[in-house]
Design a protein around this motif. Structure first.
Motif, short mmCIF file in Angstrom:
data_model
loop_
_atom_site.label_atom_id
_atom_site.label_comp_id
_atom_site.label_asym_id
_atom_site.label_seq_id
_atom_site.Cartn_x
_atom_site.Cartn_y
_atom_site.Cartn_z
N LEU A 250 0.82 -1.16 0.08
CA LEU A 250 0.27 0.02 0.05
C LEU A 250 0.91 1.11 -0.02
O LEU A 250 1.70 1.58 1.00
CB LEU A 250 -0.97 -0.02 1.26
N ILE A 251 0.68 2.03 -0.95
CA ILE A 251 1.44 3.42 -1.14
C ILE A 251 0.94 4.30 0.02
O ILE A 251 1.68 4.77 0.67
CB ILE A 251 1.35 3.98 -2.34
N VAL A 252 -0.35 4.25 -0.09
CA VAL A 252 -1.16 5.30 1.07
C VAL A 252 -1.70 4.66 1.95
O VAL A 252 -2.49 3.58 1.70
CB VAL A 252 -2.08 6.43 0.29
N ARG A 253 -1.50 4.65 3.12
CA ARG A 253 -1.98 3.96 4.63
C ARG A 253 -3.31 4.71 4.81
O ARG A 253 -4.42 4.03 5.36
CB ARG A 253 -1.08 3.98 5.12
N GLY A 254 -3.15 6.07 4.77
CA GLY A 254 -4.54 6.86 5.39
C GLY A 254 -4.53 8.36 4.92
O GLY A 254 -3.65 8.78 4.38
N ILE A 255 -5.76 8.58 5.20
CA ILE A 255 -6.09 10.04 4.72
C ILE A 255 -6.59 10.89 6.16
O ILE A 255 -7.54 10.33 6.61
CB ILE A 255 -7.15 10.32 3.68
N ALA A 256 -5.82 11.96 6.36
CA ALA A 256 -6.42 12.74 7.54
C ALA A 256 -6.86 14.10 7.02
O ALA A 256 -6.37 14.34 6.00
CB ALA A 256 -5.12 12.81 8.36
N PHE A 257 -7.71 14.67 7.72
CA PHE A 257 -8.18 15.95 7.47
C PHE A 257 -8.66 16.78 8.50
O PHE A 257 -8.94 16.28 9.70
CB PHE A 257 -9.23 15.73 6.26
N GLU A 258 -8.80 18.03 8.46
CA GLU A 258 -9.16 19.10 9.75
C GLU A 258 -9.70 19.99 9.07
O GLU A 258 -9.03 20.67 7.78
CB GLU A 258 -8.12 19.51 10.43
N ASP A 259 -10.86 20.74 9.48
CA ASP A 259 -11.40 21.83 9.05
C ASP A 259 -11.04 23.12 9.78
O ASP A 259 -9.89 23.01 10.37
CB ASP A 259 -13.10 21.91 8.99
N ASN A 260 -11.70 24.22 9.61
CA ASN A 260 -11.35 25.46 10.30
C ASN A 260 -9.76 25.76 10.06
O ASN A 260 -9.11 26.12 11.02
CB ASN A 260 -11.79 25.35 11.74
N VAL A 261 -9.19 25.88 8.73
CA VAL A 261 -7.90 26.03 8.67
C VAL A 261 -7.86 27.72 7.85
O VAL A 261 -8.88 27.91 6.90
CB VAL A 261 -7.21 25.45 7.58
N SER A 262 -6.97 28.28 8.32
CA SER A 262 -7.12 29.88 7.41
C SER A 262 -5.67 29.99 7.00
O SER A 262 -4.43 29.45 7.48
CB SER A 262 -7.25 30.85 8.44
N ARG A 263 -5.49 30.76 5.67
CA ARG A 263 -4.24 30.84 5.16
C ARG A 263 -3.90 32.47 5.37
O ARG A 263 -4.88 33.62 5.16
CB ARG A 263 -4.36 30.75 3.72
N VAL A 264 -2.85 32.88 6.00
CA VAL A 264 -2.37 34.10 5.94
C VAL A 264 -1.03 34.21 4.94
O VAL A 264 -0.34 33.50 4.90
CB VAL A 264 -1.85 34.49 7.36
N PHE A 400 -6.73 5.89 -4.10
CA PHE A 400 -5.46 5.08 -3.66
C PHE A 400 -6.09 3.70 -3.08
O PHE A 400 -5.29 3.07 -2.13
CB PHE A 400 -4.84 6.05 -2.67
N GLN A 401 -7.12 3.23 -3.20
CA GLN A 401 -7.69 2.04 -3.05
C GLN A 401 -7.64 1.60 -1.63
O GLN A 401 -7.46 0.52 -1.46
CB GLN A 401 -6.82 0.90 -4.01
N LEU A 402 -8.06 2.54 -0.78
CA LEU A 402 -8.03 2.48 0.64
C LEU A 402 -9.50 1.66 1.05
O LEU A 402 -9.39 1.13 2.25
CB LEU A 402 -7.70 3.84 1.34
N ASP A 403 -10.22 1.52 0.08
CA ASP A 403 -11.59 0.82 0.39
C ASP A 403 -11.34 -0.36 0.00
O ASP A 403 -12.31 -1.32 0.06
CB ASP A 403 -12.74 1.73 -0.34
N ALA A 404 -10.30 -1.07 -0.68
CA ALA A 404 -10.08 -2.20 -1.23
C ALA A 404 -9.83 -3.21 0.06
O ALA A 404 -9.41 -3.02 0.98
CB ALA A 404 -8.99 -2.25 -2.14
N GLU A 405 -10.20 -4.30 -0.25
CA GLU A 405 -10.04 -5.48 0.89
C GLU A 405 -8.85 -5.64 1.42
O GLU A 405 -8.71 -5.63 2.79
CB GLU A 405 -10.27 -6.83 -0.02
N MET A 406 -7.77 -5.40 0.83
CA MET A 406 -6.41 -5.53 1.34
C MET A 406 -6.03 -4.33 2.53
O MET A 406 -5.20 -4.64 3.47
CB MET A 406 -5.42 -5.36 0.32
#
Lengths: 410, 410
Positions: A250-264, A400-406
């Motif tokens: 697996l090249i990608v193991r997980g996806i993280a995310f967070e909201d309430n981000v601002s750019r300055v 990235f096929q993270l929903d695949a069985e493996m």
């Protein structure tokens, strides 16, 4: 006979019934013929109640006295859990942080563990007792009670596992393991069988929330084998170990995310060489955490630097920068809120140079505009519009096929 | 500069507002130029809440774990009081029992203080700090947390005052001092300016309730000057000292009383010599407290013995005696409930042989039947019908001139 350290967080010990449940989980491990050290947090609502009491008395209570106050929370839990274990016929002994020999540096509210004197815990284990230790707390060389700050109980558990050379450290929490992404947002999210320390570190830092990065780092340094699992359900959790060998492909193991981000963006700096460090020193002094920092020196156009902060900190950031405008020397500040960060994590990336390109292509295919990018060896973070966050996660999860069985297993 | 130990009980620290009030009382003493060590109990309702939690888990929880649990109560109070003091601009440091060097014997739930290592407290005082110590708790030589049982916080305060050679130990409570009798029942009751240790001991043992006999005994042994006073009102309280010299001319200093007393009489013992000790050993084994014991060997008539117990224990007493009827060897048991104990206390009695006679005459004049009598050097206790208790107290209070001006002062 193996030695297991089990850690149960505030939700897992949040009521008398749940403490009974924890006692059963401890006993199940004993019945396997293992020695057990249990580390517990304060009961769910206790911490809030204690903080509320303190806040009624002082707007900014002394950190030393806050430690004195907060340390009572875990002390309550250890005694109640031992009562429950004894009631079920098992010999258990509770130990506060200082009784368990957890020595910390002399910093109140956020102390690091320096050393653990394991004699007492080891002695009790040798006598066949279950040892129940208060997480989150320790003692300084001057016999002052300290607390370890965020992720403190996880850290206590891993540090005890390292000091006692335990065979395993089980982190019991309110989810069944580490997922490819947050299952509350993405239905196809799957539980990982295993994950490497580095991947877990990136995910922990990215706010996956199941395990504190501090504890992961300690586990990595002392080669403590972790398992993140549910205190309510019996299924196996996710193993955190040196190499997540089962899923190397697996090249990608997980996806993280967070909201309430601002750019300055600070535009038009007069003296880029000096302004740059000064900006971040000034923000740090004002307790503003800066996340992604992007700078590209372009020969044409105005010199500028962009960074992301939590939206909660945006106003303060702008205020601080304005206040020091003369010292910093810049032309103007631009800022944008309503953003989110989406990151893909996987140690397989190191040897797969095309992963960033794949990520951008997937997002572009969904017309998700990428506003900032930051990369590490095993992580690529993008800042996108908050409204597109969940959709971005979903398409990346699929691509990235993270929903695949493996990817995971029940 | 004097060193004062102040003790505040559970009611006095029962809420955030009351803790603020206690802080003000501490500061008032500091402003007099004194050094102050404060001993506090757990906040009023905390103890009940902790006991309730434990009882939900175990019918008879381990005493060691109960000590671990209960000790959190005072630890909460010391930190909150220090926050309040700091908020008002005063340097205060909280210490748990073990931090304050309070070493006890290794008996959980009811430990006695063996020794106090005062170095840390003394060091903090020398630095100009207010020291706030958790009452009711200590540590054994094996670093086990213990609690001191009933009257524990009073005892902590007196023991600290003795060990630190304090000038004074002020016991703040919810009454303004020690009264000639209970002012809730007798309107003419007066606050005493002073009382001797021995008189206070008799009154404390008789259930006057303001000060635990254990603490009084300790104060007596170490010549600690005590003052019992109100945490809510500013007036002076009652001094407990070696000789209550101001009021030497008073024969009777106070009248104590308690209701729900029962009398048990064992009649027709076969072998009086052996039955007598066996009765009380058997009752003690079953945790029944016997108060007054009366026996008179009469040549004619059946041999018998009478004693008083709390009415709550009456059924158990009768059950236990019946259960061991064969071993004990007696003819029958008689018992009577609905009784009360009324006692007069005063060190002047020693040199006034007629006091008992005066007491009986006063009671006879009111047609109050005396059912049992027990005397010590400075106390005469009578058992009367509960319905006549308050009247008996009132007439005795008047007859011994306790309502006169000299008995007390504002």
């Amino acid at each position: 006979m193996a030695l297991i350290v089990q850690k149960f967080g505030g939700t897992s010990v949040g009521s008398v019934e749940r403490i009974q449940n924890v006692a059963n989980r401890v006993i199940a491990e004993i019945q396997q013929g293992n020695q057990v050290v249990v580390v517990v947090s304060a009961m769910g609502k206790t911490t809030d109640e204690l903080v509320s009491l303190a806040k009624q008395i002082s707007v900014s209570p002394s950190k030393r006295e806050m430690d004195m106050l907060m340390a009572t929370g875990e002390q309550m839990t250890i005694s109640l859990l031992c009562m429950a274990l004894k009631e079920k016929g098992y010999e258990a002994v509770s130990l506060t942080g200082w009784q368990a020999g957890i020595q910390t540096e002399a910093i109140h509210g956020n102390a690091r563990i320096e050393h653990i004197q394991t004699e007492r815990v080891q002695g009790l284990l040798n006598e066949g007792r279950i040892v129940v230790v208060a997480g989150f707390q320790g003692i300084t060389a001057d016999k002052e009670i300290t607390t370890l700050g965020r992720g403190g109980s996880d850290t206590t558990a891993v540090a005890l596992a390292a000091a006692l050379q335990a065979d395993k450290c089980d982190i019991y929490t309110d989810v069944t393991g580490v997922f490819t992404t947050d299952p509350r947002y993405v239905k196809t999210a799957r539980k990982l069988q295993s994950i490497s320390y580095d991947e877990m570190l990136e995910l922990a830092n990215l706010g996956a929330g199941v395990l504190h990065p501090r504890a992961v780092e300690l586990a990595k340094n002392y080669h403590v084998s972790l398992e993140v699992r549910s205190s309510m359900e019996l299924e196996r959790g996710t193993i955190v170990e040196e190499e997540a060998s089962m899923e190397q492909n697996l090249i990608v193991r997980g996806i993280a995310f967070e909201d309430n981000v601002s750019r300055v963006t600070v535009v038009g700096m007069e003296d880029q060489l000096h302004t740059l460090p000064t900006i971040f020193t000034t923000l740090a002094k004002h307790q503003i955490n800066v996340d992604i920092i992007i700078q590209s020196i372009i020969s044409s156009g105005e010199p500028s630097i962009s960074f992301s902060v939590k939206t909660d900190d945006l106003q303060k950031t702008v205020d601080v920068l304005s206040q020091y405008a003369d010292t910093l020397g810049y032309e103007r500040i631009e800022h944008e809120s309503g953003l989110a960060k989406v990151s893909i994590v996987g140690s397989g990336m190191v040897s797969n140079p095309g992963v960033a390109a794949d990520m951008f292509e997937v997002l572009a295919g969904e017309k998700v505009e990428v506003k900032m990018v930051s990369t590490s060896e095993i992580k690529i973070s993008t800042v996108v519009n908050q409204a597109e966050m969940v959709r971005a996660v979903e398409v990346l999860h699929q691509a990235f096929q993270l929903d695949a069985e493996m990817a995971g297993a029940k």
